[in-house]
Design an enzyme around this catalytic site. Structure first.
Site, PDB file in Angstrom:
ATOM      1  CE1 TYR A 124      74.321  53.765  57.940  1.00 42.94           C
ATOM      2  CE2 TYR A 124      74.618  56.132  57.738  1.00 42.94           C
ATOM      3  CZ  TYR A 124      74.050  54.956  57.294  1.00 42.94           C
ATOM      4  OH  TYR A 124      73.226  54.966  56.204  1.00 42.94           O
ATOM      5  CB  SER A 142      74.646  42.289  50.834  1.00 42.96           C
ATOM      6  OG  SER A 142      74.180  43.176  51.824  1.00 42.96           O
ATOM      7  CG  ASN A 143      69.930  45.310  51.132  1.00 44.25           C
ATOM      8  OD1 ASN A 143      70.227  44.421  51.924  1.00 44.25           O
ATOM      9  ND2 ASN A 143      69.608  46.527  51.509  1.00 44.25           N
ATOM     10  CB  ALA A 173      61.876  51.426  47.947  1.00 46.86           C
ATOM     11  N   GLY A 174      64.852  51.382  46.953  1.00 39.94           N
ATOM     12  CA  GLY A 174      65.833  51.650  45.898  1.00 39.94           C
ATOM     13  C   GLY A 174      66.655  50.436  45.540  1.00 39.94           C
ATOM     14  CG  ASP A 175      69.293  48.796  48.334  1.00 43.75           C
ATOM     15  OD1 ASP A 175      69.926  49.630  47.661  1.00 43.75           O
ATOM     16  OD2 ASP A 175      69.397  48.695  49.568  1.00 43.75           O
TER      17      ASP A 175
END
Length: 322
Positions: free
Chosen positions: A111, A45-46, A262-264
């Site tokens: 989680y 979703s990001n 950052a990766g997304d």
């Protein structure tokens, strides 16, 4: 400017688990924190939000619990201009949660997603026509890790996309809190072989290929049919395409406040670049820029830039405060 998804289907389709996110608001850790900030997060979703903010049509789906957190997530993603028409609510299972703390300069995530609604998503729930009408399908190894049925959904979605000529983007997003390295290795490397664009980090590859030798890593990647985009080089991103290795420098960040997301952010910029018709290298350049903008603010997705912000950075446009 965001494009209206009411008149055309998404160019990007992605799916996975989006969870409620609660973050401790001081550095004493969760045990002693008195307040938590409520938001949500999920790699897929990001990426969808990032692509929509960059002016391309994006769709996200997944399974959410029929609970306040699930409703909040659904409304927020839809409010960002992302099509959520294929998302489903499960009245028998909860929306997953993750809780984050920042202590001694390090971020830790806990989680609570076992038996969540998203983990119960099944291949027969996939809308084949929806996936096959897109230009790019983006999937991650996180979805593959949360349950056998979710992994089956990833496999099925990739097969549906490939059958229709839809390009497949795959970010392994290795999460060792979800499965062991041995479990992850076989699945993620198999899924990489089904992708058109493979988007790993260099550190992930060294774990997956069980080597510290960069040359050995690139040799293994060269056997794939996919274009490989390797994040996390020394101030650069590598592109391995048709046997040619290209180095694309990072954009210097003015400040670094939060590296989460950052990766997304990179994936969103890269995919948006492809959808805008850019070459792979130019799309990576855009991904490097969006990734650098994300780390200059706090939040999983809140700092994802708009196309106007990207243009201003590219053109070095002056900010007028008042």
């Amino acid at each position: 400017m965001q494009q209206d998804t009411a008149f055309a289907g998404p160019e990007l389709v992605t799916f996975g688990e989006s969870m409620g996110l609660f973050t401790a608001q001081d550095t004493r850790g969760l045990e002693y924190a008195s307040t938590l900030h409520k938001s949500f997060g999920g790699a897929e979703s990001n990426v969808a939000i990032g692509v929509a903010r960059l002016g391309r049509r994006a769709g996200w789906f997944g399974a959410l619990g029929r609970d306040p957190i699930g409703t909040m997530i659904h409304k927020a993603i839809r409010g960002e201009g992302v099509d959520v028409s294929r998302a489903v609510f499960n009245g028998e299972a909860p929306t997953g949660l993750m809780i984050r703390e920042n202590t001694a300069g390090k971020s830790s995530v806990y989680y609570y997603r076992k038996n969540s609604a998203a983990s119960m998503l099944r291949p027969e729930q996939l809308d084949a026509a929806y996936i096959q009408s897109a230009k790019i399908l983006h999937v991650t190894g996180i979805t593959a890790a949360i349950s056998p049925s979710a992994l089956a959904c990833v496999d099925r979605a990739m097969d549906l996309a490939r059958d229709a000529g839809v390009k497949v983007s795959f970010d392994p997003n290795l999460r060792l809190k979800l499965w062991t390295l041995e479990e992850a290795r076989g699945v993620l490397l198999r899924l990489a072989e089904k992708a058109d664009y493979f988007l790993p980090g260099l550190d992930e590859l060294k774990l997956l290929y069980d080597t510290e030798d960069d040359k050995a890593v690139f040799e293994r990647l060269s056997r794939l049919n996919a274009v490989s985009v390797i994040k996390g080089g020394p101030d650069l991103t590598y592109v391995l395409e048709d046997g040619t290795l290209t180095e694309v420098p990072y954009f210097k960040a003015d400040q670094v406040l939060d590296t989460v997301g950052a990766g997304d952010g990179f994936c969103a910029g890269f995919i948006a670049g492809l959808l805008k018709g850019h070459s792979t290298v130019e799309a990576v350049r855009l991904g490097n820029l969006t990734g650098s903008l994300v780390i200059q603010a706090v939040g999983d997705w809140e700092a994802l830039p708009t196309w106007e912000q990207v243009e201003a950075k590219l053109e070095r446009r002056m900010h007028i405060e008042r």
